[in-house]
Design a protein around this motif. Structure first.
Motif, PDB file in Angstrom:
ATOM      1  N   VAL A  62       0.832  -1.206   0.000  1.00  0.00           N
ATOM      2  CA  VAL A  62       0.000   0.000   0.000  1.00  0.00           C
ATOM      3  C   VAL A  62       0.866   1.256   0.000  1.00  0.00           C
ATOM      4  O   VAL A  62       0.585   2.213  -0.719  1.00  0.00           O
ATOM      5  N   SER A  63       1.934   1.263   0.776  1.00  0.00           N
ATOM      6  CA  SER A  63       2.790   2.455   0.797  1.00  0.00           C
ATOM      7  C   SER A  63       3.473   2.650  -0.552  1.00  0.00           C
ATOM      8  O   SER A  63       3.697   3.776  -0.978  1.00  0.00           O
ATOM      9  N   ASN A  64       3.781   1.565  -1.267  1.00  0.00           N
ATOM     10  CA  ASN A  64       4.376   1.688  -2.600  1.00  0.00           C
ATOM     11  C   ASN A  64       3.391   2.216  -3.629  1.00  0.00           C
ATOM     12  O   ASN A  64       3.802   2.769  -4.649  1.00  0.00           O
ATOM     13  N   LEU A  65       2.110   2.034  -3.385  1.00  0.00           N
ATOM     14  CA  LEU A  65       1.104   2.561  -4.304  1.00  0.00           C
ATOM     15  C   LEU A  65       1.056   4.081  -4.269  1.00  0.00           C
ATOM     16  O   LEU A  65       0.581   4.712  -5.203  1.00  0.00           O
ATOM     17  N   ASN A  66       1.496   4.670  -3.164  1.00  0.00           N
ATOM     18  CA  ASN A  66       1.547   6.125  -3.018  1.00  0.00           C
ATOM     19  C   ASN A  66       0.162   6.742  -3.189  1.00  0.00           C
ATOM     20  O   ASN A  66      -0.023   7.693  -3.929  1.00  0.00           O
ATOM     21  N   ILE A  67      -0.814   6.141  -2.534  1.00  0.00           N
ATOM     22  CA  ILE A  67      -2.183   6.646  -2.588  1.00  0.00           C
ATOM     23  C   ILE A  67      -2.403   7.536  -1.380  1.00  0.00           C
ATOM     24  O   ILE A  67      -2.213   7.110  -0.252  1.00  0.00           O
ATOM     25  N   ASN A  68      -2.823   8.767  -1.633  1.00  0.00           N
ATOM     26  CA  ASN A  68      -3.086   9.709  -0.550  1.00  0.00           C
ATOM     27  C   ASN A  68      -4.565  10.004  -0.489  1.00  0.00           C
ATOM     28  O   ASN A  68      -5.201  10.254  -1.503  1.00  0.00           O
ATOM     29  N   SER A  69      -5.114   9.990   0.703  1.00  0.00           N
ATOM     30  CA  SER A  69      -6.511  10.342   0.886  1.00  0.00           C
ATOM     31  C   SER A  69      -6.640  11.849   0.853  1.00  0.00           C
ATOM     32  O   SER A  69      -5.897  12.568   1.496  1.00  0.00           O
ATOM     33  N   THR A  70      -7.590  12.351   0.081  1.00  0.00           N
ATOM     34  CA  THR A  70      -7.801  13.789   0.003  1.00  0.00           C
ATOM     35  C   THR A  70      -8.807  14.261   1.025  1.00  0.00           C
ATOM     36  O   THR A  70      -9.004  15.452   1.185  1.00  0.00           O
ATOM     37  N   GLU A  71      -9.447  13.327   1.714  1.00  0.00           N
ATOM     38  CA  GLU A  71     -10.436  13.724   2.708  1.00  0.00           C
ATOM     39  C   GLU A  71      -9.798  13.799   4.074  1.00  0.00           C
ATOM     40  O   GLU A  71      -9.012  12.961   4.453  1.00  0.00           O
ATOM     41  N   SER A  72     -10.188  14.809   4.810  1.00  0.00           N
ATOM     42  CA  SER A  72      -9.701  14.900   6.179  1.00  0.00           C
ATOM     43  C   SER A  72     -10.559  14.020   7.065  1.00  0.00           C
ATOM     44  O   SER A  72     -11.663  13.624   6.703  1.00  0.00           O
ATOM     45  N   SER A  73     -10.073  13.716   8.238  1.00  0.00           N
ATOM     46  CA  SER A  73     -10.811  12.829   9.123  1.00  0.00           C
ATOM     47  C   SER A  73     -12.088  13.470   9.646  1.00  0.00           C
ATOM     48  O   SER A  73     -12.982  12.788  10.100  1.00  0.00           O
ATOM     49  N   SER A  74     -12.194  14.795   9.562  1.00  0.00           N
ATOM     50  CA  SER A  74     -13.387  15.454  10.081  1.00  0.00           C
ATOM     51  C   SER A  74     -14.521  15.506   9.068  1.00  0.00           C
ATOM     52  O   SER A  74     -15.646  15.759   9.420  1.00  0.00           O
ATOM     53  N   SER A  75     -14.221  15.275   7.788  1.00  0.00           N
ATOM     54  CA  SER A  75     -15.280  15.314   6.795  1.00  0.00           C
ATOM     55  C   SER A  75     -15.828  13.913   6.578  1.00  0.00           C
ATOM     56  O   SER A  75     -15.182  12.925   6.864  1.00  0.00           O
ATOM     57  N   SER A  76     -17.038  13.861   6.048  1.00  0.00           N
ATOM     58  CA  SER A  76     -17.669  12.573   5.811  1.00  0.00           C
ATOM     59  C   SER A  76     -17.804  12.366   4.319  1.00  0.00           C
ATOM     60  O   SER A  76     -18.184  13.280   3.600  1.00  0.00           O
ATOM     61  N   PRO A  77     -17.532  11.172   3.824  1.00  0.00           N
ATOM     62  CA  PRO A  77     -17.662  10.928   2.398  1.00  0.00           C
ATOM     63  C   PRO A  77     -19.108  11.052   1.941  1.00  0.00           C
ATOM     64  O   PRO A  77     -20.027  10.769   2.688  1.00  0.00           O
ATOM     65  N   ILE A  78     -19.267  11.450   0.694  1.00  0.00           N
ATOM     66  CA  ILE A  78     -20.601  11.579   0.126  1.00  0.00           C
ATOM     67  C   ILE A  78     -21.289  10.227   0.161  1.00  0.00           C
ATOM     68  O   ILE A  78     -20.696   9.204  -0.139  1.00  0.00           O
ATOM     69  N   ASN A  79     -22.550  10.234   0.526  1.00  0.00           N
ATOM     70  CA  ASN A  79     -23.407   9.053   0.599  1.00  0.00           C
ATOM     71  C   ASN A  79     -22.955   8.034   1.640  1.00  0.00           C
ATOM     72  O   ASN A  79     -23.341   6.875   1.569  1.00  0.00           O
ATOM     73  N   SER A  80     -22.120   8.448   2.590  1.00  0.00           N
ATOM     74  CA  SER A  80     -21.795   7.521   3.672  1.00  0.00           C
ATOM     75  C   SER A  80     -23.011   7.444   4.593  1.00  0.00           C
ATOM     76  O   SER A  80     -23.714   8.424   4.811  1.00  0.00           O
ATOM     77  N   VAL A  81     -23.254   6.261   5.104  1.00  0.00           N
ATOM     78  CA  VAL A  81     -24.441   6.028   5.925  1.00  0.00           C
ATOM     79  C   VAL A  81     -24.179   6.504   7.347  1.00  0.00           C
ATOM     80  O   VAL A  81     -23.221   6.089   7.987  1.00  0.00           O
TER      81      VAL A  81
END
Length: 165
Positions: A62-81
């Protein structure tokens, strides 16, 4: 003495160049991986019997994939239940908290389906649903805070509270 400083600077430049090449190749590798490559590597990792070795291999992958989350921990993803309820007949839900725009989504059977929205203090905010037959529907709210629902149904119903921000 002067020659020593020049050698040091040259070695430093070579070292930094190697580091940059290594980082660039890792990023390029991650960008070139296809879905099939990723799934194949995950299958290989899942076959590792030792739990610690499997976790380390997964973390490294996973670290080699170099994927960064653009969402902060305080925001909620769209359509999350936020909350999910189901039942038959009349019921008051437990309170739920919302801090961004949200929506009530339902699927109901039966001849009557009503949803009353109350704030955390027990004040009626709105009638979110008033159907005289079964079916799906939704109700949008930009309001934040603590809320609960009173559901009146003649038949089975399912309700989800989801983020829509």
């Amino acid at each position: 003495m002067k020659m020593y400083k020049e050698d040091f600077i040259i070695k430093k430049i070579i070292f930094l160049t190697l580091i940059l090449c290594l980082l660039f190749s890792t990023v390029t590798l991650a960008q070139e991986m296809t879905k099939e490559n990723i799934l194949q590597r995950l299958d290989e990792i899942s076959a590792i019997e030792n739990d610690i070795a499997r976790l380390e291999a997964y973390d490294q992958f996973v670290s080699n994939l170099n994927i960064n989350s653009t969402e902060s921990s305080s925001s909620s993803p769209i359509n999350s239940v936020i909350a999910k309820y189901s039942g038959n007949g009349t019921q008051n839900t437990r309170p739920f908290e919302v801090n961004s725009p949200w929506e009530i989504q339902w699927d109901a059977t039966g001849q009557i389906f009503q949803v009353y929205l109350y704030d955390g203090n027990g004040n009626l905010v709105d009638v979110a649903a008033n159907q005289m037959e079964g079916g799906k529907g939704s109700y949008y709210s930009p309001k934040t805070g603590s809320f609960y629902l009173q559901i009146n149904g003649m038949g089975d119903w399912e309700i989800k509270i989801v983020n829509v921000d």
